[in-house]
Design a protein around this motif. Structure first.
Motif, PDB file in Angstrom:
ATOM      1  N   ASN A 250      -8.747  10.301   1.889  1.00 50.14           N
ATOM      2  CA  ASN A 250      -8.728  10.516   0.349  1.00 50.14           C
ATOM      3  C   ASN A 250      -7.891   9.255  -0.545  1.00 50.14           C
ATOM      4  N   TYR A 251      -7.278   8.405   0.505  1.00 51.21           N
ATOM      5  CA  TYR A 251      -6.384   7.151  -0.183  1.00 51.21           C
ATOM      6  C   TYR A 251      -6.988   5.942   0.269  1.00 51.21           C
TER       7      TYR A 251
ATOM      8  N   GLU B 266      -1.125   9.819  -6.177  1.00 56.78           N
ATOM      9  CA  GLU B 266      -0.586  10.913  -5.567  1.00 56.78           C
ATOM     10  C   GLU B 266       0.967  10.444  -5.084  1.00 56.78           C
TER      11      GLU B 266
ATOM     12  N   LEU C  69      -1.359   6.627  -2.299  1.00 58.67           N
ATOM     13  CA  LEU C  69      -0.200   7.577  -1.871  1.00 58.67           C
ATOM     14  C   LEU C  69       1.066   6.847  -2.012  1.00 58.67           C
TER      15      LEU C  69
ATOM     16  N   ASP D 204      -2.332  15.211   5.235  1.00 59.93           N
ATOM     17  CA  ASP D 204      -3.415  15.767   6.128  1.00 59.93           C
ATOM     18  C   ASP D 204      -4.765  15.302   6.044  1.00 59.93           C
TER      19      ASP D 204
ATOM     20  N   SER E  34       6.350  21.381   2.532  1.00 61.41           N
ATOM     21  CA  SER E  34       5.198  21.345   1.550  1.00 61.41           C
ATOM     22  C   SER E  34       4.924  19.909   1.347  1.00 61.41           C
ATOM     23  N   GLN E  35       5.548  19.052   1.471  1.00 60.90           N
ATOM     24  CA  GLN E  35       5.008  17.665   0.882  1.00 60.90           C
ATOM     25  C   GLN E  35       4.325  17.188   2.028  1.00 60.90           C
TER      26      GLN E  35
ATOM     27  N   LYS F  57       1.889  18.289   3.814  1.00 68.15           N
ATOM     28  CA  LYS F  57       0.440  18.187   3.708  1.00 68.15           C
ATOM     29  C   LYS F  57      -0.188  17.483   2.891  1.00 68.15           C
ATOM     30  N   LYS F  58       0.546  16.753   2.159  1.00 73.50           N
ATOM     31  CA  LYS F  58      -0.269  15.537   1.298  1.00 73.50           C
ATOM     32  C   LYS F  58      -0.691  14.431   2.159  1.00 73.50           C
TER      33      LYS F  58
ATOM     34  N   MET G 207       4.287  11.577  -2.852  1.00 73.94           N
ATOM     35  CA  MET G 207       4.798  12.340  -1.903  1.00 73.94           C
ATOM     36  C   MET G 207       6.338  12.196  -1.878  1.00 73.94           C
TER      37      MET G 207
END
Length: 322
Positions: free
Chosen positions: A94-95, A37, A16, A90, A84-85, A87-88, A39
């Protein structure tokens, strides 16, 4: 693909990247610098009221009200570009790693410490967090932003990213908490603390100097702008804006912020046919012969503190509560 590029791509797996703005995010994608990803942190938390938990409804409403009032940025725009960013982060599991891309200035550092505070609340646990921070470049006099770096320099910065310790992360989060609280004097006590943040001490000093000087009622940035007008042949406000942005030191303000700064200084300036000059008030302020606090006072926040509730003592480098 070169061996260097291969290693960079591999490092980007499950990564991330939290960047300081769209310009950097777009450039990294164009250069294929890193996978993972992205952000993009589209905020300017160095101005206006802030809450510790930036992701809460209360914090979002506070920022929306400020940005709408002073910068004409609507709620829907803020939701789309910033909320909106959030939420990445949350699902951080995943990272495999998180990389922060922020610069040497106060603007970036306040955003950075807010981002770190958010990451800690979301539970980064054993996920390594790195920092890529631009600033001084060998053999160069000026400080460089990330987007000012060449492709080679940007890749080198990425390669030499700094692994932040848990102490670093907790320190940054602590500074963010202090920034959002109503006792800015406590931040002065953190200036000499060692950490992996090369520019944190300088940014903290720069923040304290944003409060009005006890002798003039102007802060250091406002004073320096008047000094530019006095020392250089500046034709008009447009040219002064260019000077102010170029020589602002460690603040990192953009056009929007600097326009507000200049608008508050009009009483200290006179426009002649050929150049911009100091008015009589400007001369008195620059010479520390008169205090203009009462003409400058405004309901303006830095985090949890009103700018004009404190005065900066230039000799002791401390803040005095009014």
């Amino acid at each position: 693909m070169s061996e260097d590029n291969k290693s960079i791509t591999i490092l980007g797996k499950n990564t991330l990247h939290i960047t300081n703005g769209d310009s950097l995010t777009n450039r990294m994608k164009e250069l294929d610098l890193a996978t993972g990803e992205f952000m993009t942190w589209r905020e300017m938390l160095c101005e206006g009221p802030t809450k510790i938990e930036v992701e809460t409804e209360d914090a979002i409403k506070t920022r929306e009200a400020f940005l709408k009032k002073y910068y004409r940025i609507g709620s829907s725009d803020y939701e789309e570009k910033f909320v909106s960013q959030l939420k990445k982060v949350d699902h951080l599991t995943n990272y495999s790693e998180i990389i922060l891309w922020f610069e040497y200035d106060l603007f970036c550092h306040i955003n950075m410490i807010a981002a770190i505070s958010l990451l800690l609340r979301k539970g980064i646990k054993d996920i390594p967090v790195y920092l890529v921070c631009s600033g001084r470049i060998e053999h160069e006099k000026k400080l460089f932003g990330l987007c000012e770096l060449s492709e080679k320099q940007l890749k080198e910065h990425y390669k030499n990213k700094v692994l932040l310790t848990i102490d670093d992360l907790e320190f940054a989060s602590h500074i963010w908490t202090l920034y959002c609280e109503s006792k800015p004097q406590k931040m002065a006590g953190q200036i000499k603390r060692d950490s992996s943040f090369e520019y944190m001490s300088i940014c903290l000093r720069a923040h304290l100097q944003r409060f009005p000087n006890m002798l003039t009622g102007l802060n250091i940035l406002e004073h320096n702008i008047l000094e530019m007008v006095d020392n250089y042949h500046i034709k008009n406000i447009k040219q002064l804006m260019g000077y102010a942005l170029e020589y602002q030191g460690y603040y990192g303000y953009g056009d929007m912020q600097m326009k507000r700064v200049l608008a508050r200084l009009f009483q200290f300036l006179d426009q002649t046919k050929d150049r911009l000059l100091l008015s009589e008030r400007g001369k008195l302020a620059l010479q520390h012969k008169k205090n203009f606090y009462n003409t400058q006072i405004l309901d303006w926040y830095y985090g949890g503190v009103k700018k004009y509730d404190y005065l900066y003592n230039n000799e002791t480098h401390t803040l005095l509560k009014l």
